[in-house]
Scaffold this motif. Structure first.
Motif, PDB file in Angstrom:
ATOM      1  N   TRP A 175      -7.224  -2.617  -3.881  1.00 44.65           N
ATOM      2  CA  TRP A 175      -7.831  -1.891  -2.767  1.00 44.65           C
ATOM      3  C   TRP A 175      -8.576  -0.653  -3.237  1.00 44.65           C
ATOM      4  O   TRP A 175      -8.125   0.080  -4.118  1.00 44.65           O
ATOM      5  CB  TRP A 175      -6.778  -1.477  -1.749  1.00 44.65           C
ATOM      6  CG  TRP A 175      -7.410  -0.856  -0.523  1.00 44.65           C
ATOM      7  CD1 TRP A 175      -7.764  -1.509   0.615  1.00 44.65           C
ATOM      8  CD2 TRP A 175      -7.773   0.513  -0.340  1.00 44.65           C
ATOM      9  NE1 TRP A 175      -8.336  -0.633   1.508  1.00 44.65           N
ATOM     10  CE2 TRP A 175      -8.362   0.614   0.952  1.00 44.65           C
ATOM     11  CE3 TRP A 175      -7.681   1.660  -1.119  1.00 44.65           C
ATOM     12  CZ2 TRP A 175      -8.839   1.825   1.465  1.00 44.65           C
ATOM     13  CZ3 TRP A 175      -8.165   2.865  -0.613  1.00 44.65           C
ATOM     14  CH2 TRP A 175      -8.725   2.939   0.669  1.00 44.65           C
ATOM     15  N   TYR A 183      -7.137  -8.200  -2.500  1.00 48.84           N
ATOM     16  CA  TYR A 183      -7.401  -7.044  -1.645  1.00 48.84           C
ATOM     17  C   TYR A 183      -6.247  -6.046  -1.701  1.00 48.84           C
ATOM     18  O   TYR A 183      -6.463  -4.839  -1.820  1.00 48.84           O
ATOM     19  CB  TYR A 183      -7.620  -7.517  -0.206  1.00 48.84           C
ATOM     20  CG  TYR A 183      -7.687  -6.408   0.803  1.00 48.84           C
ATOM     21  CD1 TYR A 183      -8.808  -5.593   0.899  1.00 48.84           C
ATOM     22  CD2 TYR A 183      -6.616  -6.165   1.668  1.00 48.84           C
ATOM     23  CE1 TYR A 183      -8.867  -4.558   1.826  1.00 48.84           C
ATOM     24  CE2 TYR A 183      -6.670  -5.146   2.597  1.00 48.84           C
ATOM     25  CZ  TYR A 183      -7.798  -4.335   2.673  1.00 48.84           C
ATOM     26  OH  TYR A 183      -7.843  -3.305   3.593  1.00 48.84           O
ATOM     27  N   PHE A 197       0.840  -1.194   0.000  1.00 52.49           N
ATOM     28  CA  PHE A 197       0.000   0.000   0.000  1.00 52.49           C
ATOM     29  C   PHE A 197       0.876   1.246   0.000  1.00 52.49           C
ATOM     30  O   PHE A 197       1.743   1.406   0.863  1.00 52.49           O
ATOM     31  CB  PHE A 197      -0.903   0.044   1.236  1.00 52.49           C
ATOM     32  CG  PHE A 197      -2.022  -0.956   1.211  1.00 52.49           C
ATOM     33  CD1 PHE A 197      -2.510  -1.442   0.016  1.00 52.49           C
ATOM     34  CD2 PHE A 197      -2.595  -1.398   2.392  1.00 52.49           C
ATOM     35  CE1 PHE A 197      -3.552  -2.360  -0.019  1.00 52.49           C
ATOM     36  CE2 PHE A 197      -3.635  -2.312   2.376  1.00 52.49           C
ATOM     37  CZ  PHE A 197      -4.112  -2.792   1.163  1.00 52.49           C
ATOM     38  N   GLU A 229     -13.224  -1.813   0.822  1.00 54.15           N
ATOM     39  CA  GLU A 229     -13.076  -1.749   2.274  1.00 54.15           C
ATOM     40  C   GLU A 229     -14.453  -1.779   2.955  1.00 54.15           C
ATOM     41  O   GLU A 229     -14.682  -2.519   3.920  1.00 54.15           O
ATOM     42  CB  GLU A 229     -12.316  -0.477   2.660  1.00 54.15           C
ATOM     43  CG  GLU A 229     -11.784  -0.485   4.072  1.00 54.15           C
ATOM     44  CD  GLU A 229     -10.380  -1.063   4.183  1.00 54.15           C
ATOM     45  OE1 GLU A 229      -9.750  -0.852   5.220  1.00 54.15           O
ATOM     46  OE2 GLU A 229      -9.917  -1.725   3.236  1.00 54.15           O
ATOM     47  N   LYS A 285      -6.933   4.446   4.906  1.00 57.79           N
ATOM     48  CA  LYS A 285      -7.086   3.252   5.734  1.00 57.79           C
ATOM     49  C   LYS A 285      -6.871   3.587   7.209  1.00 57.79           C
ATOM     50  O   LYS A 285      -7.596   3.083   8.081  1.00 57.79           O
ATOM     51  CB  LYS A 285      -6.092   2.163   5.301  1.00 57.79           C
ATOM     52  CG  LYS A 285      -6.675   1.177   4.302  1.00 57.79           C
ATOM     53  CD  LYS A 285      -5.766  -0.010   4.079  1.00 57.79           C
ATOM     54  CE  LYS A 285      -5.641  -0.899   5.277  1.00 57.79           C
ATOM     55  NZ  LYS A 285      -6.922  -1.584   5.615  1.00 57.79           N
TER      56      LYS A 285
END
Length: 333
Positions: free
Chosen positions: A311, A307, A138, A316, A146
């Motif tokens: 993302w 995932y 990420f 989410e 997040k």
């Protein structure tokens, strides 16, 4: 639904659909191990017929003889291939071309991501998937939203769940001798270990014979412990791990070092899941049935890597919604 047999037991297996949205036939010429019941249900809504051809060393003429009659009533065919088995792909392709059928060709890598919403993980650890970057993680664009989701939802959940903390404390003390909280070493981001905290749901001597996966109807679980596991209440103390920045609200399930050492050696790309923080809940946990061992870990990894790779805030929120369904006694999918 008919049973899908393992590659060594069947050569061609075909599934008919009564609810398909098109008259297209789907042919998959690679191993069918990556398909689970949920996947088949999804494909049967999309394709009129599904033909699974596991990789085999049997006579190619026999292959043609079995597949050919199934194609006669269809004009549109989608062929899903594994490029690492070109000989089998070429045979099926030539068979379709000889019948003057309309054909679309897709790799198993793209098919899994675009249709099944998971990443193809080879069954053979020496096989590769060119769509997977081992440095996948990420970036800041994802980490910041997040983190905001983690702080907002975790703080709210902590205060809302305080009565459950009190109830769990009382019931664990009443039904089982030992500490209320259970601490266990787990593998986190960048393979750094941390102590995961949960409400204890098993007897204190649960691992007197060594580490093992928990299972359904596990005799080591006391009554209220079983309720906590079913409702996910035992996971609530992991909010502390979120506040300590060990884990995230959503991510791959943190596993124990004794298991990850085995998975790293036997499952291709398994270590990629450690490029991000693990989570209390995750895409794999709401999309895959309860299980343990290498087979299940490989299937869960397909969802974990999807995932990480795909993302979005929408994904989410979808995982959070499905987790709520699981908590309230319904399946996450």
């Amino acid at each position: 639904m008919k049973k899908i047999y393992r590659a060594e037991r069947v050569y061609v297996h075909h599934l008919h659909s009564k609810t398909a949205l098109s008259n297209e036939v789907l042919i998959i010429t690679s191993y069918d191990y990556f398909l689970q019941k949920y996947d088949i249900g999804l494909l049967k809504k999309r394709y009129a017929q599904i033909i699974l051809i596991p990789h085999s060393t049997e006579d190619d003429y026999l292959l043609s003889a079995k597949v050919s009659p199934l194609l006669d009533k269809f004009e549109n065919i989608q062929l899903v291939t594994n490029p690492q088995y070109d000989d089998r792909n070429q045979i099926i392709y030539e068979l379709i071309v000889r019948k003057n059928k309309s054909i679309r060709i897709n790799t198993v890598y793209d098919f899994c991501e675009n249709i099944l919403r998971k990443v193809y993980i080879p069954e053979d650890v020496s096989e590769t998937n060119p769509n997977i970057d081992s440095s996948l993680n990420f970036g800041r664009r994802i980490r910041y939203p997040k983190k905001l989701i983690d702080i907002t939802i975790s703080t709210s959940l902590f205060f809302m769940s305080l009565p459950l903390w009190l109830l769990s404390y009382i019931m664990i003390r009443f039904q089982s001798v030992g500490d209320v909280f259970f601490y266990q070493e787990r593998v986190g981001m960048k393979n750094k270990n941390f102590m995961c905290v949960k409400f204890r749901s098993m007897r204190t001597d649960a691992e007197k014979n060594g580490a093992s996966f928990s299972k359904k109807n596990d005799s080591r679980i006391f009554p209220f412990g079983g309720f906590m596991r079913m409702s996910r209440i035992d996971e609530l103390p992991q909010l502390i791990n979120i506040f300590k920045r060990d884990i995230s609200l959503i991510g791959p399930r943190p596993e124990r070092p004794v298991f990850t050492e085995t998975f790293d050696e036997t499952i291709a790309y398994y270590n990629v899941r450690h490029n991000i923080k693990p989570g209390i809940t995750g895409y794999a946990q709401v999309m895959y049935t309860y299980g343990a061992g290498v087979h299940d870990a490989r299937h869960k990894l397909m969802y974990d890597l999807y995932y990480i790779k795909k993302w979005s805030i929408r994904l989410e929120m979808e995982i959070i919604f499905k987790t709520v369904l699981v908590i309230f006694g319904r399946k996450g999918r």
